[in-house]
Design a protein around this motif. Structure first.
Motif, PDB file in Angstrom:
ATOM      1  N   LEU A  37       0.827  -1.217   0.000  1.00 11.26           N
ATOM      2  CA  LEU A  37       0.000   0.000   0.000  1.00 11.26           C
ATOM      3  C   LEU A  37       0.858   1.263   0.000  1.00 11.26           C
ATOM      4  CD1 LEU A  37      -2.899  -0.630   2.557  1.00 11.26           C
ATOM      5  CD2 LEU A  37      -3.120  -0.243   0.103  1.00 11.26           C
ATOM      6  N   VAL A  38       1.983   1.213   0.675  1.00 11.55           N
ATOM      7  CA  VAL A  38       2.820   2.413   0.820  1.00 11.55           C
ATOM      8  C   VAL A  38       4.134   2.309   0.052  1.00 11.55           C
ATOM      9  CG1 VAL A  38       1.783   3.044   3.033  1.00 11.55           C
ATOM     10  CG2 VAL A  38       3.817   1.572   2.993  1.00 11.55           C
ATOM     11  N   ALA A  39       4.281   1.288  -0.760  1.00  9.09           N
ATOM     12  CA  ALA A  39       5.548   1.063  -1.463  1.00  9.09           C
ATOM     13  C   ALA A  39       5.942   2.229  -2.369  1.00  9.09           C
ATOM     14  CB  ALA A  39       5.475  -0.233  -2.273  1.00  9.09           C
ATOM     15  N   HIS A  40       4.984   2.958  -2.881  1.00  9.25           N
ATOM     16  CA  HIS A  40       5.284   4.062  -3.803  1.00  9.25           C
ATOM     17  C   HIS A  40       5.700   5.343  -3.078  1.00  9.25           C
ATOM     18  CE1 HIS A  40       1.139   4.605  -2.592  1.00  9.25           C
ATOM     19  NE2 HIS A  40       1.222   5.872  -2.965  1.00  9.25           N
ATOM     20  N   LEU A  41       5.597   5.358  -1.750  1.00  6.91           N
ATOM     21  CA  LEU A  41       6.005   6.532  -0.981  1.00  6.91           C
ATOM     22  C   LEU A  41       7.525   6.536  -0.794  1.00  6.91           C
ATOM     23  CD1 LEU A  41       3.224   6.545   1.775  1.00  6.91           C
ATOM     24  CD2 LEU A  41       3.280   7.823  -0.370  1.00  6.91           C
ATOM     25  N   ARG A  42       8.082   7.722  -0.615  1.00 10.28           N
ATOM     26  CA  ARG A  42       9.522   7.845  -0.382  1.00 10.28           C
ATOM     27  C   ARG A  42       9.860   7.393   1.034  1.00 10.28           C
ATOM     28  NH1 ARG A  42       8.435  12.380  -3.718  1.00 10.28           N
ATOM     29  NH2 ARG A  42       8.060  13.755  -1.954  1.00 10.28           N
ATOM     30  N   PRO A  43      11.128   7.076   1.288  1.00  6.15           N
ATOM     31  CA  PRO A  43      11.523   6.653   2.638  1.00  6.15           C
ATOM     32  C   PRO A  43      11.073   7.667   3.687  1.00  6.15           C
ATOM     33  CG  PRO A  43      13.332   6.307   1.103  1.00  6.15           C
ATOM     34  CD  PRO A  43      12.252   7.058   0.351  1.00  6.15           C
ATOM     35  N   GLY A  44      10.470   7.151   4.752  1.00  3.79           N
ATOM     36  CA  GLY A  44      10.010   7.990   5.855  1.00  3.79           C
ATOM     37  C   GLY A  44       8.624   8.571   5.675  1.00  3.79           C
ATOM     38  N   GLU A  45       8.089   8.561   4.458  1.00  2.00           N
ATOM     39  CA  GLU A  45       6.779   9.177   4.233  1.00  2.00           C
ATOM     40  C   GLU A  45       5.634   8.367   4.854  1.00  2.00           C
ATOM     41  OE1 GLU A  45       7.119  11.977   0.285  1.00  2.00           O
ATOM     42  OE2 GLU A  45       6.531   9.883  -0.022  1.00  2.00           O
ATOM     43  N   ALA A  46       5.734   7.054   4.858  1.00  2.00           N
ATOM     44  CA  ALA A  46       4.665   6.247   5.456  1.00  2.00           C
ATOM     45  C   ALA A  46       4.566   6.547   6.952  1.00  2.00           C
ATOM     46  CB  ALA A  46       4.913   4.758   5.222  1.00  2.00           C
ATOM     47  N   GLU A  47       5.706   6.649   7.629  1.00  2.00           N
ATOM     48  CA  GLU A  47       5.713   6.969   9.054  1.00  2.00           C
ATOM     49  C   GLU A  47       5.177   8.384   9.283  1.00  2.00           C
ATOM     50  OE1 GLU A  47       8.352   5.745   7.368  1.00  2.00           O
ATOM     51  OE2 GLU A  47       8.430   3.724   8.195  1.00  2.00           O
ATOM     52  N   HIS A  48       5.564   9.301   8.401  1.00  2.00           N
ATOM     53  CA  HIS A  48       5.088  10.684   8.521  1.00  2.00           C
ATOM     54  C   HIS A  48       3.570  10.756   8.314  1.00  2.00           C
ATOM     55  CE1 HIS A  48       5.376  15.010   8.588  1.00  2.00           C
ATOM     56  NE2 HIS A  48       4.823  15.096   7.397  1.00  2.00           N
ATOM     57  N   LEU A  49       3.075  10.034   7.317  1.00  2.00           N
ATOM     58  CA  LEU A  49       1.636   9.984   7.059  1.00  2.00           C
ATOM     59  C   LEU A  49       0.898   9.440   8.278  1.00  2.00           C
ATOM     60  CD1 LEU A  49      -0.839  10.183   5.181  1.00  2.00           C
ATOM     61  CD2 LEU A  49      -0.233   7.911   4.314  1.00  2.00           C
ATOM     62  N   LEU A  50       1.397   8.365   8.848  1.00  2.00           N
ATOM     63  CA  LEU A  50       0.765   7.782  10.029  1.00  2.00           C
ATOM     64  C   LEU A  50       0.772   8.776  11.190  1.00  2.00           C
ATOM     65  CD1 LEU A  50      -0.589   5.336  11.305  1.00  2.00           C
ATOM     66  CD2 LEU A  50       1.675   4.461  11.856  1.00  2.00           C
ATOM     67  N   ASP A  51       1.886   9.465  11.378  1.00  2.00           N
ATOM     68  CA  ASP A  51       1.969  10.466  12.438  1.00  2.00           C
ATOM     69  C   ASP A  51       0.933  11.569  12.230  1.00  2.00           C
ATOM     70  OD1 ASP A  51       3.263  11.835  14.746  1.00  2.00           O
ATOM     71  OD2 ASP A  51       3.799  13.293  13.194  1.00  2.00           O
ATOM     72  N   LEU A  52       0.826  12.086  11.022  1.00  2.00           N
ATOM     73  CA  LEU A  52      -0.145  13.142  10.736  1.00  2.00           C
ATOM     74  C   LEU A  52      -1.576  12.664  10.960  1.00  2.00           C
ATOM     75  CD1 LEU A  52       1.402  14.666   7.480  1.00  2.00           C
ATOM     76  CD2 LEU A  52       1.300  15.739   9.745  1.00  2.00           C
ATOM     77  N   LEU A  53      -1.881  11.467  10.494  1.00  2.00           N
ATOM     78  CA  LEU A  53      -3.237  10.944  10.667  1.00  2.00           C
ATOM     79  C   LEU A  53      -3.558  10.703  12.137  1.00  2.00           C
ATOM     80  CD1 LEU A  53      -3.429   8.513   7.617  1.00  2.00           C
ATOM     81  CD2 LEU A  53      -4.708  10.650   7.934  1.00  2.00           C
ATOM     82  N   GLU A  54      -2.594  10.214  12.912  1.00  2.00           N
ATOM     83  CA  GLU A  54      -2.829  10.022  14.347  1.00  2.00           C
ATOM     84  C   GLU A  54      -3.137  11.359  15.017  1.00  2.00           C
ATOM     85  OE1 GLU A  54       0.545   8.030  16.066  1.00  2.00           O
ATOM     86  OE2 GLU A  54      -0.187   6.068  15.451  1.00  2.00           O
ATOM     87  N   ARG A  55      -2.380  12.391  14.676  1.00  2.00           N
ATOM     88  CA  ARG A  55      -2.623  13.703  15.283  1.00  2.00           C
ATOM     89  C   ARG A  55      -3.957  14.278  14.813  1.00  2.00           C
ATOM     90  NH1 ARG A  55       1.857  17.467  14.172  1.00  2.00           N
ATOM     91  NH2 ARG A  55       2.591  16.078  12.559  1.00  2.00           N
ATOM     92  N   PHE A  56      -4.360  13.966  13.591  1.00  2.00           N
ATOM     93  CA  PHE A  56      -5.641  14.431  13.074  1.00  2.00           C
ATOM     94  C   PHE A  56      -6.804  13.740  13.792  1.00  2.00           C
ATOM     95  CE2 PHE A  56      -9.173  14.045  10.031  1.00  2.00           C
ATOM     96  CZ  PHE A  56      -9.411  15.389   9.766  1.00  2.00           C
ATOM     97  N   VAL A  57      -6.700  12.428  13.954  1.00  2.00           N
ATOM     98  CA  VAL A  57      -7.776  11.634  14.544  1.00  2.00           C
ATOM     99  C   VAL A  57      -7.826  11.775  16.065  1.00  2.00           C
ATOM    100  CG1 VAL A  57      -8.627   9.270  14.883  1.00  2.00           C
ATOM    101  CG2 VAL A  57      -7.834   9.998  12.631  1.00  2.00           C
ATOM    102  N   TYR A  58      -6.663  11.917  16.697  1.00  2.00           N
ATOM    103  CA  TYR A  58      -6.583  12.012  18.157  1.00  2.00           C
ATOM    104  C   TYR A  58      -5.959  13.355  18.558  1.00  2.00           C
ATOM    105  CZ  TYR A  58      -7.056   6.952  17.520  1.00  2.00           C
ATOM    106  OH  TYR A  58      -7.482   5.716  17.145  1.00  2.00           O
ATOM    107  N   PRO A  59      -6.651  14.463  18.329  1.00  2.00           N
ATOM    108  CA  PRO A  59      -6.047  15.788  18.579  1.00  2.00           C
ATOM    109  C   PRO A  59      -5.701  16.051  20.043  1.00  2.00           C
ATOM    110  CG  PRO A  59      -8.389  16.014  18.126  1.00  2.00           C
ATOM    111  CD  PRO A  59      -8.031  14.574  17.865  1.00  2.00           C
ATOM    112  N   ASP A  60      -6.334  15.372  20.976  1.00  2.00           N
ATOM    113  CA  ASP A  60      -6.062  15.611  22.400  1.00  2.00           C
ATOM    114  C   ASP A  60      -5.027  14.663  22.976  1.00  2.00           C
ATOM    115  OD1 ASP A  60      -7.932  17.666  22.427  1.00  2.00           O
ATOM    116  OD2 ASP A  60      -9.569  16.277  22.865  1.00  2.00           O
ATOM    117  N   HIS A  61      -4.539  13.751  22.156  1.00  2.00           N
ATOM    118  CA  HIS A  61      -3.551  12.780  22.634  1.00  2.00           C
ATOM    119  C   HIS A  61      -2.166  13.383  22.502  1.00  2.00           C
ATOM    120  CE1 HIS A  61      -1.207   9.023  22.789  1.00  2.00           C
ATOM    121  NE2 HIS A  61      -2.215   8.592  23.519  1.00  2.00           N
ATOM    122  N   PRO A  62      -1.378  13.305  23.566  1.00  2.00           N
ATOM    123  CA  PRO A  62      -0.035  13.924  23.520  1.00  2.00           C
ATOM    124  C   PRO A  62       0.902  13.281  22.520  1.00  2.00           C
ATOM    125  CG  PRO A  62      -0.431  12.852  25.672  1.00  2.00           C
ATOM    126  CD  PRO A  62      -1.666  12.693  24.853  1.00  2.00           C
TER     127      PRO A  62
END
Length: 158
Positions: free
Chosen positions: A133-158
């Motif tokens: 699913l994420v093979a076409h992303l550049r190195p580190g982008e899958a982790e960055h995407l996950l980080d952004l989505l976590e902060r989007f979905v859980y805005p009150d989580h530290p």
């Protein structure tokens, strides 16, 4: 009289690449969700599971036995659906359901050893599929995407 200078035209939704409309975030998240769920469903199907079954196993294997009411809250399901899902999992030997001691109205659902094994197998089977699913992303982008989505979905989580 209208003030034409105050009217700022906004792009209209296209539901495709480059959409920068007001609706773009929701539309792209829906497409991303559908793509990810489709891949996960292909992994779960040979194990006799659907995403709704796996959501219950995630809750039980991660948090331990709980009541059906708690499963409804944790998974965001409704009571009628939860009864059917737990029935399916119980028939497959992946969970047990028993009355809570002292309050026989409450049913406690727990994963079986087989349920734990199937849960672990799903993780093993999903690794290459999710990698694709994420093979076409550049190195580190899958982790960055996950980080952004976590902060989007859980805005009150530290």
């Amino acid at each position: 009289m209208t003030n034409d200078a105050a009217i700022v035209p906004r792009p209209r939704a296209t539901d495709g690449p480059g959409d920068r409309s007001t609706f773009a975030l929701g539309l792209i998240l829906r497409r991303a969700h559908n793509r990810a769920v489709g891949a996960v469903t292909r992994v779960l199907r040979p194990l006799g599971l659907e995403p709704r079954h796996f959501a219950v196993l995630i809750a039980l294997c991660g948090q331990g036995p709980m009541s059906q009411s708690a499963l409804v809250r944790v998974t965001g399901s409704d009571r009628a659906t939860m009864v059917r899902v737990v029935d399916d999992l119980e028939r497959a030997g992946l969970v047990t359901r028993a009355a809570r001691p002292g309050d026989r109205r409450v049913r406690i659902v727990a994963p079986t050893e087989q349920g734990q094994l199937v849960f672990d197998q799903a993780h093993t089977d999903a690794a290459p599929v999710v990698g694709d699913l994420v093979a076409h992303l550049r190195p580190g982008e899958a982790e960055h995407l996950l980080d952004l989505l976590e902060r989007f979905v859980y805005p009150d989580h530290p």
